[in-house]
Design a protein around this motif. Sequence first.
Motif, short mmCIF file in Angstrom:
data_model
loop_
_atom_site.label_atom_id
_atom_site.label_comp_id
_atom_site.label_asym_id
_atom_site.label_seq_id
_atom_site.Cartn_x
_atom_site.Cartn_y
_atom_site.Cartn_z
N THR A 61 7.17 -0.73 4.82
CA THR A 61 7.84 -2.00 5.03
C THR A 61 6.80 -3.08 5.38
O THR A 61 5.88 -2.83 6.16
CB THR A 61 8.85 -1.87 6.19
N PRO A 62 6.91 -4.28 4.84
CA PRO A 62 7.91 -4.80 3.91
C PRO A 62 7.47 -4.77 2.44
O PRO A 62 8.19 -5.26 1.59
CB PRO A 62 8.06 -6.25 4.38
N LEU A 63 6.31 -4.18 2.15
CA LEU A 63 5.83 -4.19 0.78
C LEU A 63 6.59 -3.21 -0.10
O LEU A 63 6.68 -3.39 -1.31
CB LEU A 63 4.33 -3.87 0.72
N GLY A 64 7.12 -2.14 0.50
CA GLY A 64 7.84 -1.14 -0.27
C GLY A 64 6.94 -0.05 -0.83
O GLY A 64 7.42 0.90 -1.44
N TYR A 65 5.63 -0.15 -0.62
CA TYR A 65 4.69 0.85 -1.12
C TYR A 65 3.60 1.02 -0.07
O TYR A 65 2.89 0.07 0.26
CB TYR A 65 4.09 0.42 -2.46
N TRP A 66 3.47 2.24 0.44
CA TRP A 66 2.57 2.49 1.56
C TRP A 66 1.10 2.24 1.21
O TRP A 66 0.34 1.72 2.04
CB TRP A 66 2.75 3.93 2.07
N ASN A 67 0.68 2.59 0.00
CA ASN A 67 -0.72 2.37 -0.35
C ASN A 67 -1.05 0.88 -0.42
O ASN A 67 -2.14 0.45 -0.04
CB ASN A 67 -1.04 3.04 -1.68
N GLY A 68 -0.12 0.08 -0.92
CA GLY A 68 -0.33 -1.37 -0.95
C GLY A 68 -0.41 -1.95 0.44
O GLY A 68 -1.27 -2.79 0.73
N LEU A 69 0.49 -1.52 1.33
CA LEU A 69 0.46 -2.00 2.71
C LEU A 69 -0.84 -1.57 3.39
O LEU A 69 -1.45 -2.35 4.12
CB LEU A 69 1.67 -1.47 3.48
N GLY A 70 -1.25 -0.32 3.14
CA GLY A 70 -2.49 0.15 3.74
C GLY A 70 -3.70 -0.64 3.28
O GLY A 70 -4.59 -0.97 4.08
N LEU A 71 -3.73 -0.98 2.00
CA LEU A 71 -4.85 -1.78 1.48
C LEU A 71 -4.88 -3.15 2.13
O LEU A 71 -5.94 -3.63 2.56
CB LEU A 71 -4.73 -1.90 -0.03
N VAL A 72 -3.74 -3.80 2.23
CA VAL A 72 -3.69 -5.14 2.84
C VAL A 72 -4.11 -5.06 4.31
O VAL A 72 -4.88 -5.90 4.79
CB VAL A 72 -2.27 -5.73 2.71
N ALA A 73 -3.62 -4.05 5.02
CA ALA A 73 -4.01 -3.91 6.43
C ALA A 73 -5.51 -3.66 6.56
O ALA A 73 -6.17 -4.21 7.46
CB ALA A 73 -3.23 -2.77 7.06
N GLY A 74 -6.07 -2.85 5.66
CA GLY A 74 -7.51 -2.61 5.69
C GLY A 74 -8.31 -3.87 5.43
O GLY A 74 -9.35 -4.12 6.07
N MET A 75 -7.85 -4.70 4.50
CA MET A 75 -8.50 -5.98 4.27
C MET A 75 -8.39 -6.87 5.51
O MET A 75 -9.32 -7.63 5.84
CB MET A 75 -7.88 -6.66 3.05
N GLY A 76 -7.26 -6.78 6.20
CA GLY A 76 -7.10 -7.53 7.44
C GLY A 76 -8.07 -7.07 8.52
O GLY A 76 -8.61 -7.88 9.29
N VAL A 77 -8.32 -5.76 8.59
CA VAL A 77 -9.31 -5.24 9.54
C VAL A 77 -10.68 -5.85 9.28
O VAL A 77 -11.37 -6.32 10.21
CB VAL A 77 -9.38 -3.70 9.45
N LEU A 78 -11.09 -5.90 8.02
CA LEU A 78 -12.41 -6.42 7.67
C LEU A 78 -12.52 -7.91 8.00
O LEU A 78 -13.54 -8.35 8.54
CB LEU A 78 -12.67 -6.17 6.18
N LEU A 79 -11.49 -8.67 7.68
CA LEU A 79 -11.53 -10.11 7.98
C LEU A 79 -11.51 -10.34 9.49
O LEU A 79 -12.25 -11.20 10.00
CB LEU A 79 -10.35 -10.81 7.33
#
Length: 630
Positions: free
Chosen positions: A164-182
């Motif tokens: 949630t809310p992307l509907g796909y765990w790998n997509g959410l994980g990628l976005v969160a990982g990019m957030g960690v780096l930023l």
Amino acid sequence: MNLVATAPASRVREAAAGQLPAVALGLAAAPVLAANGGYFPTSWGWAGLALAWGAVAGASLRPIARPAGIELGFLGGLGAFAAWSALSSIWGSPSAAALEVERTLVYLAAPLALQVLVHRRHVAALLGGVCAGIIAISGYALITRLFPRGSGGAAALVGNRLATPLGYWNGLGLVAGMGVLLALGFSARGGRASSRAVAAACVPVALMTLYFTFSRGASISMLAGMVALVALDRRRLQLLGATAPVAAIAAVAVWRASRETALTHLNVSLGAASHDGRRLAIILLGAMAAAACTAVLTRRAERAVHLGKRSRIVIGGVLIAIVLVAVSALFIRFGSPASLAHRGYRAFVAPPSSGVDLNTHLFSLSNNNRIAAWRVAWHAFEEHPLGGIGSGGFEQYWDQRRPFALHIRDAHNLYIETMAETGIVGLLILVATLAAPLVGFWRARRHSLAAAALAAYAAFLVEAAVDWDWELSGVTLVALLCGGAVLVAGRERGSRRRRRIFPLILGSLIGVAALLGLGGNLLLALSSKAAVAGNWSSAASDARRAELWAPWSAQPWQQLGEVQLASGQRSQALASFRTAVSKDSGDWTLWVDLARAATGKERAAAFARAHALNPLDPTIAQTESEVGSS
């Protein structure tokens, strides 16, 4: 005296006015991410309209910075890829290609808006908006896991991988990982102690969100991004000193999360999950506070301690020695590099792991049937090496040639799928385009946040090799904004131009195209909704109007035929399905619909064609037995 006093205030207002469009553009990815990651066509239309007309408004109302040549190449490459995808509809599926182009137009509008709205001095504001949007999405996702009661997260516990809310765990994980780096970049390079503290507090939120997705690809891509961040940053010792304590605090919080059984196992009760979630929320808040305080203390230490060149060399040597010792210990414990590679390959080709503990999935290397998809995509490329099978055509190709009865829509590898669908021409265009920020980093390397932006972008490029993140327009939009920020940071200082005709024309064209796509997709959605409610006249009317907005697509005719067939208009439905098949003869669902409306030899031929296009689908034979073959 008054003029002197008001001069600084006017400069502050001017700077804030300049930063506002950059922040707004950075935040633009968040609503797309919230709309199922931007996966469905209607979200492409809204996003394309907002970005394109934002660029048009910016070009009309404010000075435009002169983009570097590589920025124009980035924009032109995406435009060329969209054009080639559209051209592939000649030998592929027009309906599928049109949808691919609609999505790609969003990606084309993003760098256009960047060139128009963001000046070099506002790159930090842009990345701040991107990071803030990611943290907002991650925070919401995490709330549904930690407080499932009343948050809509109870249903998410069924699969127990956070999506949630992307509907796909790998997509959410990628976005969160990019957030960690930023966030790590801001925690090390923020201009004020408060900004560093806020950024550091965001790291545990994003990292814990990534963990609860149990996404191996996203975790590996984030680690790859971290390696790129440290390797490319010009002040890497300062970066390590500022970010290592923050990252360690976040890692401890994630380790503690991994011990919460009700949050990491399948088949748990809602009460147990709520209990463990509340406890973990307290730990998370503590980690956020500790990370914020650490960032402030680190900043004070940087101002108090000044290291000479000799000291930096000694510290760098010590760090390299630590890395070498760690690598040597790894080889001693688990075997030589060749042995590790062999074991890794065996684990990669092994069947997917199963069990109630999702931590086992996180550390599994199984490819989850990706190899089969890659092989089929490679075969498609071998058959059509120059132009491919047509943009968006992998799903149909897979259905016809899949080795087992598993339905997938994408090859789970952007580069192999692009090669299969658009041939070597499309692959070269895409790779050259996506490489632009990597090449442009050399000119931007002096910017304090350039390495963090490129690290986030690199994480996307790595993850795209094992998943279908390109199809999640919100995820790709985050990556393109980060990559585009690198290019903007590499501009020459103070360059401006007065010619606005190019962004005005291109933005208007993208806006009109996005409006056309949005109109057709919205009408199809309205028609489906009316059909579910049994309002056949409205459903048919909306389907006919959708055909006017998208005359190249088979979808409006298929929708109209299904409505007509359900309302008892068999002959009209047959005519609609025939038109749909003429527009996309490779779609097996259209042949099944045609068979349902037809009789005699035409019905038998339609079923035979459907079987040929999708031999392993059991629903075709089931439908055939229900309606009869003659």
